[in-house]
Scaffold this active site. Structure first.
Site, PDB file in Angstrom:
ATOM      1  N   LYS A 106      45.048  44.242  28.607  1.00 41.39           N
ATOM      2  CA  LYS A 106      44.902  44.616  30.337  1.00 41.39           C
ATOM      3  C   LYS A 106      43.267  45.504  29.994  1.00 41.39           C
ATOM      4  O   LYS A 106      43.345  46.471  29.751  1.00 41.39           O
ATOM      5  CB  LYS A 106      45.970  45.029  30.650  1.00 41.39           C
ATOM      6  CG  LYS A 106      46.037  44.444  32.110  1.00 41.39           C
ATOM      7  CD  LYS A 106      45.906  43.017  31.833  1.00 41.39           C
ATOM      8  CE  LYS A 106      46.817  42.529  33.158  1.00 41.39           C
ATOM      9  NZ  LYS A 106      47.435  41.264  33.283  1.00 41.39           N
TER      10      LYS A 106
HETATM   11  N1  GLU Z   1      46.062  37.804  33.992  1.00 42.73           N
HETATM   12  C1  GLU Z   1      47.172  36.977  34.029  1.00 42.73           C
HETATM   13  C2  GLU Z   1      48.269  37.514  33.512  1.00 42.73           C
HETATM   14  O1  GLU Z   1      48.645  38.454  33.989  1.00 42.73           O
HETATM   15  C3  GLU Z   1      45.997  35.901  33.146  1.00 42.73           C
HETATM   16  C4  GLU Z   1      46.009  36.561  32.107  1.00 42.73           C
HETATM   17  C5  GLU Z   1      45.527  35.973  31.086  1.00 42.73           C
HETATM   18  O2  GLU Z   1      44.284  34.340  31.320  1.00 42.73           O
HETATM   19  O3  GLU Z   1      45.221  35.913  29.815  1.00 42.73           O
HETATM   20  O4  GLU Z   1      49.057  36.899  33.005  1.00 42.73           O
END
Ligand code: GLU
Length: 417
Positions: A106
């Site tokens: 992240k």
């Molecule tokens: N930000 C989204 C989540 O928290 C999507 C992450 C992604 O598509 O890699 O799952």
């Protein structure tokens, strides 16, 4: 108001809670509670007036045992190192619950995007992409959208990466716009998995979703799409909110009209024939289904005592603190966790990446069918684990399934000295 929970400590507690139901060595569990590495950087970016502003940014690569690190990048003034670490860990277990071949990562930039022009945001995004370039890659770490980021930011990051690498690599990032290698169905995917989880939850609990009353906290991409698709199942969405506050009409809201109103005015507040509510009042409404779709720590232990919903389906990441979980479990409120309910986003990101690798694109119908299969299978696996392990709640059951999958990948490949 109780002291805010640290999301990283919440993640570690969730892992410990589930580890108690598994026969896994303590040192292996310890490894699963901490990120492999965290990039911290300070972006110096030229503003429109010629001045230079510094932005703190992070990328946490939590675990890569099951595949490349995967997870979004958020732009928010409240971003912290611990928050990004927690969110990257949640991605590991989310990808494992839906059994897609990724680890978790992240990123985040400490910025309030509303305060900056489009040109400034583009320079901030490209600056972060330049810093990320050595750490990311189609088979290494694949970012995506998160809070306050979307197709526009993903396109900038992809373009910067490809320019610096002198190649085309659409699979280096997901959540792109369609002409830039995006997937049909990606924008709606998070809200769609929330709807599918709610549908399956009602079925499992032998309740009718048609006519059920629903409150949704947060009307961004996840919240509004979830509200719309749950309304389409015949449920009655009686309250929604955003950061400006909430609106309530016991007769039900037209979710699409509320969205049009928010697009015009900037918020849901003031929509016709509604009573205004605070976010706390919305979270404690007497409804059948509550969908928290905003940020972490929306419901703490104190507020959990006042929650009157029977079922909670988490569209946000980490909206309940561990104390809230304890209280709700004790009170018999059924919580269907984020790592299942919002996993549609990363699942369709996976489909996007597969399409990018094959340079062969699917129809929206195919994307939605495959997504439904993944979420319904994961729901069934989670319910089996809940029943067979005697787990106290669905979150612990989900972590039991997810941790076991990560441990299997780790132990069968062995440790590298
Ligand atoms: N930000 C989204 C989540 O928290 C999507 C992450 C992604 O598509 O890699 O799952």
């Amino acid at each position: 108001m109780a002291q805010e929970a640290n999301p990283f400590e919440s993640l570690q507690e969730q892992i410990d809670d589930a580890a108690a139901y598994l026969d896994v060595r303590d040192d292996v569990i310890e490894r699963l509670k901490n990120p492999e590495r965290v990039l911290e950087t300070n972006l110096s970016v030229e503003m429109d007036d010629g001045s230079i502003e510094l932005f703190r940014a992070y990328r946490s690569q939590f675990n890569g045992d099951r595949g490349p690190y995967k997870g979004g990048i958020r732009y928010h003034p409240g971003v912290t190192r611990d928050e990004v670490k927690a969110l990257s860990g949640w991605m590991v277990y989310k990808c494992a619950v839906v059994d897609i071949p990724y680890g978790g990562g992240k990123g985040g930039i400490v910025i309030d995007p509303k305060e900056y022009s489009e040109g400034e945001l583009e320079r901030v995004s490209r600056s972060f992409a330049k810093e990320l370039r050595p750490f990311i890659g189609v088979d290494r770490d694949i970012p995506a959208p998160d809070v306050n980021t979307g197709q526009r930011e993903m396109n900038w990051i992809k373009d910067t990466y490809e320019t610096l690498e002198n190649t085309t690599a659409p699979g280096v990032i997901t959540g792109k716009a369609l002409p830039n290698g995006g997937s049909e169905g990606r924008v709606e995917a998070t809200g769609r998995s929330t709807m599918l989880t709610a549908r399956e939850a009602f079925k499992y609990l032998d309740r009718d979703i048609e006519g059920a009353t629903v409150a949704v906290q947060g009307y961004g991409n996840a919240g509004w799409i979830a509200a719309k698709l749950i309304e389409d199942l015949g449920a009655n969405v009686v309250a929604v909110s955003d950061s400006s506050g909430g609106i309530y009409n016991p007769e039900g809201l037209d979710t699409r009209a509320v969205k049009d109103f928010k697009n015009e005015t900037g918020s849901v507040s003031g929509y016709e024939d509604t009573e205004s509510l605070t976010n706390e009042e919305l979270l404690t409404l007497d409804v059948d289904l509550l969908v928290p779709a905003a940020l972490e720590n929306a419901i703490d232990g104190d507020l959990a005592r006042d929650v009157r919903a029977d079922i909670i389906v988490e569209a946000a990441n980490g909206p309940l603190t561990p104390r809230a979980d304890d209280v709700l479990t004790e009170r018999g409120v059924h919580v269907f966790p984020d790592i299942l309910a919002n996993a549609g986003g990363v699942t369709v990101s996976y489909f996007e990446w597969v399409q990018n690798r094959q340079r062969f694109y699917w129809t929206e119908e195919r994307v939605n069918d495959e997504l439904e299969r993944v979420i319904v299978d994961a729901f069934d696996t989670l319910v089996d684990a809940y029943e067979s392990h005697g787990a106290p709640n669905f979150r612990t059951a989900a972590y039991v399934v997810a941790i076991q999958r990560v441990v299997n990948a780790y132990t069968s490949s062995g440790n590298w000295p």
